[in-house]
Design a protein around this motif. Structure first.
Motif, PDB file in Angstrom:
ATOM      1  N   ASP A   1      -4.956  -1.696   6.403  1.00  0.00           N
ATOM      2  CA  ASP A   1      -3.496  -1.762   6.332  1.00  0.00           C
ATOM      3  C   ASP A   1      -2.941  -0.398   5.937  1.00  0.00           C
TER       4      ASP A   1
ATOM      5  N   ASP B   1      -0.398   0.183   3.961  1.00  0.00           N
ATOM      6  CA  ASP B   1       0.460   0.169   2.778  1.00  0.00           C
ATOM      7  C   ASP B   1      -0.257   0.573   1.499  1.00  0.00           C
TER       8      ASP B   1
ATOM      9  N   GLN C   1      -2.743  -0.782   0.175  1.00  0.00           N
ATOM     10  CA  GLN C   1      -3.316  -1.892  -0.597  1.00  0.00           C
ATOM     11  C   GLN C   1      -4.839  -1.892  -0.475  1.00  0.00           C
TER      12      GLN C   1
ATOM     13  N   ARG D   1       1.002  -3.172  -3.587  1.00  0.00           N
ATOM     14  CA  ARG D   1       1.700  -2.367  -2.598  1.00  0.00           C
ATOM     15  C   ARG D   1       2.422  -1.230  -3.310  1.00  0.00           C
TER      16      ARG D   1
HETATM   17 MG    MG Z   1      -0.004  -5.358   2.469  1.00  0.00          MG
END
Ligand code: MG
Ligand code: UDP
Length: 317
Positions: A92, A94, A96, A199
């Protein structure tokens, strides 16, 4: 090339510089030759401009930007078709997922011979509702697929390149990639506990409807993997069974009528019996199911164009 890192991006302008730098550091540190494939899924912020800026400094960054938002599955599918590395990792955008997991994931694919290694966010930084429903999905997916994974929908996964070239991720099926992989014949599926982080920038791109959609997709996969190639097997047999049941009931009514008449008794009207209506309904439903099976088979013959995505621009791709 050792590794392709595929990253779906939807409005994540703040994260990209940090993310790509960290991936680059992790890969060079482990002596891996790599490429970073960024799929901008129709972002309305500056994600794409940021990407092209970054690609000037790091030649390993490639990218594609969709003209509109098609969803994570579409982004992954396109990223997979571009990937040139022997190992493909999805992550991902973001922040994370931690790029520090990369070397170990690559090692598991290369040395331990896994086809697919899924991350397992054992300790998660997500809202309660999501952790809770997620358990439920994972349980169902486990029971249904027979794959012993705790976290089917972890964004951080590693694949042998052959796997991503053989599966078709469309709709919102990114949630169930391990099932698709197993269905395609890749059986050595493992998992690794990975670090999950809150996040850092921006907000989640999914609303509450993810829970309904996720479940419907699981049903679709259950259906497609068992009967997708031959819908007639399900609908045809159900339809035939129902039709026969209805036919037997109607037959019974007819025979009973004849029996009364031949014994010179006053026969009740066939339409007086509730069984008459039940048998009619059952036969009609049976016929409909049968037709559904036929239609399913017809549709299957026409290979659909599910994976036509309009591409706006490319970098080194
Ligand atoms: Mg995420
Ligand atoms: N994403 C995407 N297209 C979408 C929605 C999400 O490419 O339509 C990307 C998003 O940018 C992120 C990843 O998919 O990199 C996971 O999304 P998010 O972090 O919002 O999901 P969550 O962590 O809340 O499950």
């Amino acid at each position: 090339m050792d590794l392709s890192v595929v990253i779906p991006v939807y409005n994540e302008e703040e994260s990209l510089p940090e993310l790509t730098e960290w991936i680059a550091k992790a890969c060079t540190g482990a002596g891996l030759s790599y490429e970073i494939i960024i799929i901008d899924d129709g972002s309305s912020d500056r994600s794409w401009q940021v990407t092209s800026g970054l690609s000037l400094r790091n030649k390993n960054i490639r990218g594609i930007s969709f003209r509109r938002n098609y969803g994570k599955a579409a982004a992954l599918h396109t990223g997979f078709s571009l990937a040139q590395g022997n190992v493909v990792i999805t992550m991902d955008s973001d922040l994370q997922d931690s790029p520090d997991e990369i070397p170990e994931l690559v090692r598991m694919i290369k040395e331990e011979g896994y086809d697919l290694v899924s991350g397992w966010k054992k300790k998660r930084y997500d809202p309660f509702i999501k952790r809770f429903t997620s358990r439920f999905y994972n349980f169902t997916a486990r029971v249904f697929s027979g794959i012993k994974l705790h976290d089917f929908n972890c964004g951080l996964k590693a694949y042998r390149s052959e796997v991503v070239k053989s599966i078709e991720v469309y709709g919102e099926m990114h949630r169930y990639i391990p099932i698709l992989a197993k269905e395609a014949g890749f059986r050595k599926i493992g998992e690794k506990v990975v670090e999950h982080r809150p996040r850092k920038y921006g907000t989640t791109k999914y609303g509450l409807d993810r829970f309904v959609k996720g479940y419907l997709d699981l049903l679709t996969i259950a259906f497609i993997t068992r009967f997708g190639k031959s819908p007639m097997h399900l609908f045809g047999s159900l339809g035939t069974l129902m039709f026969i049941a209805g036919f037997l009931m109607a037959g019974f009514l007819g025979v009973r009528k004849l029996w009364y008449v031949s014994n010179n008794l006053r026969a009740p009207l066939v339409t007086d019996s509730p069984w008459f209506y039940i048998s009619l309904t059952v036969m009609i439903i049976g016929t409909l199911l049968f037709l559904t099976g036929f239609l399913g088979e017809l549709i299957n013959r026409n290979s659909p164009v599910r994976n036509d995505y309009l591409i706006r621009e490319r970098i080194n791709a």
